[in-house]
Design a protein around this motif. Structure first.
Motif, mmCIF file in Angstrom:
data_model
loop_
_atom_site.group_PDB
_atom_site.id
_atom_site.type_symbol
_atom_site.label_atom_id
_atom_site.label_comp_id
_atom_site.label_asym_id
_atom_site.label_seq_id
_atom_site.Cartn_x
_atom_site.Cartn_y
_atom_site.Cartn_z
ATOM 1 N N GLY A 99 1.101 -0.890 0.479
ATOM 2 C CA GLY A 99 -0.293 -0.270 -0.331
ATOM 3 C C GLY A 99 0.284 1.379 -0.084
ATOM 4 O O GLY A 99 0.617 2.101 -0.677
ATOM 5 N N ILE A 100 2.011 0.967 0.534
ATOM 6 C CA ILE A 100 2.655 2.001 0.436
ATOM 7 C C ILE A 100 3.298 2.369 -0.693
ATOM 8 O O ILE A 100 3.758 3.670 -1.344
ATOM 9 C CB ILE A 100 3.750 2.097 1.123
ATOM 10 N N MET A 101 3.934 1.693 -1.283
ATOM 11 C CA MET A 101 4.741 1.494 -2.609
ATOM 12 C C MET A 101 4.621 0.285 -3.851
ATOM 13 O O MET A 101 4.136 -0.407 -3.072
ATOM 14 C CB MET A 101 5.445 2.704 -2.733
ATOM 15 N N PRO A 102 4.720 0.490 -4.887
ATOM 16 C CA PRO A 102 5.016 -1.046 -5.301
ATOM 17 C C PRO A 102 5.765 -2.217 -4.841
ATOM 18 O O PRO A 102 7.301 -1.514 -4.397
ATOM 19 C CB PRO A 102 4.372 -0.786 -6.776
ATOM 20 N N MET A 103 5.960 -3.421 -4.624
ATOM 21 C CA MET A 103 7.620 -4.084 -4.392
ATOM 22 C C MET A 103 8.065 -3.824 -5.478
ATOM 23 O O MET A 103 9.962 -3.784 -4.997
ATOM 24 C CB MET A 103 6.720 -5.490 -4.630
ATOM 25 N N THR A 104 8.092 -3.486 -6.787
ATOM 26 C CA THR A 104 9.393 -3.318 -7.668
ATOM 27 C C THR A 104 9.939 -2.047 -7.509
ATOM 28 O O THR A 104 10.968 -1.728 -7.336
ATOM 29 C CB THR A 104 9.213 -3.181 -8.905
ATOM 30 N N TRP A 105 9.286 -0.747 -6.541
ATOM 31 C CA TRP A 105 10.169 0.346 -5.753
ATOM 32 C C TRP A 105 10.795 -0.136 -4.839
ATOM 33 O O TRP A 105 11.738 0.421 -4.503
ATOM 34 C CB TRP A 105 8.556 1.145 -5.897
ATOM 35 N N TRP A 106 9.784 -0.810 -4.118
ATOM 36 C CA TRP A 106 10.592 -0.976 -3.010
ATOM 37 C C TRP A 106 12.099 -1.677 -3.183
ATOM 38 O O TRP A 106 13.059 -2.419 -2.782
ATOM 39 C CB TRP A 106 10.060 -2.677 -1.139
ATOM 40 N N GLY A 107 11.757 -3.041 -4.393
ATOM 41 C CA GLY A 107 12.842 -3.202 -4.600
ATOM 42 C C GLY A 107 13.730 -1.862 -5.487
ATOM 43 O O GLY A 107 15.595 -2.702 -4.894
ATOM 44 N N VAL A 108 13.808 -1.456 -5.814
ATOM 45 C CA VAL A 108 14.640 -0.417 -5.795
ATOM 46 C C VAL A 108 15.517 0.207 -4.677
ATOM 47 O O VAL A 108 16.216 0.746 -5.057
ATOM 48 C CB VAL A 108 14.204 0.873 -6.676
#
Length: 139
Positions: free
Chosen positions: A40-49
């Motif tokens: 909900g905070i941000m997409p998992m791919t963004w977390w990956g970055v």
């Protein structure tokens, strides 16, 4: 910078690179209740970055023995890990199919990073290591 300080930075970097790589390569694996708030905070791919950049920054700090880079990287590590800890706590409180283990582990990692931020690059075992290696210590 001591070899122990560099080792801590490398270990933290590996943690971040590992999480980042998992988020980027298999974002669909983060579909459980525990990750609902995190997604909900941000997409998992963004977390990956975010995690990969943090890991690369900490690797740079260790490789260059840059105290300044370490002082920037460790609070950022604590921030990203604390967001996951808070999300795991919320997921547990909401009563989904979630155990408290994720919250406990992420909180522990956050607190370890914050201890390093408060007492940069010093181990509580420093006097013991010096005694074992025969180095003298100052009182």
């Amino acid at each position: 910078m001591t070899w122990r300080a560099r080792a801590y930075l490398v270990i933290t970097a590996v943690q971040h690179v590992g999480v980042g790589a998992a988020c980027l390569s298999r974002p669909q694996d983060f579909d459980g209740d525990a990750f609902q708030t995190i997604r909900g905070i941000m997409p998992m791919t963004w977390w990956g970055v975010v995690f990969l950049i943090g890991g690369l920054h900490l690797t740079f700090a260790a490789a260059r023995q840059s105290e300044l880079a370490a002082r920037v990287g460790m609070p950022l590590s604590a921030l990203t890990t604390s967001l996951w800890a808070a999300a795991f706590v919320l997921a547990y409180q909401e009563g989904g199919a979630v155990s408290p283990v994720g919250a406990i582990l992420a909180s522990s990692l956050t607190l370890k990073d914050l201890v390093i931020c408060a007492q940069p690059m010093r181990s509580p075992f420093e006097p013991l290591v010096k005694e074992y290696t025969g180095q003298t210590t100052r009182s």
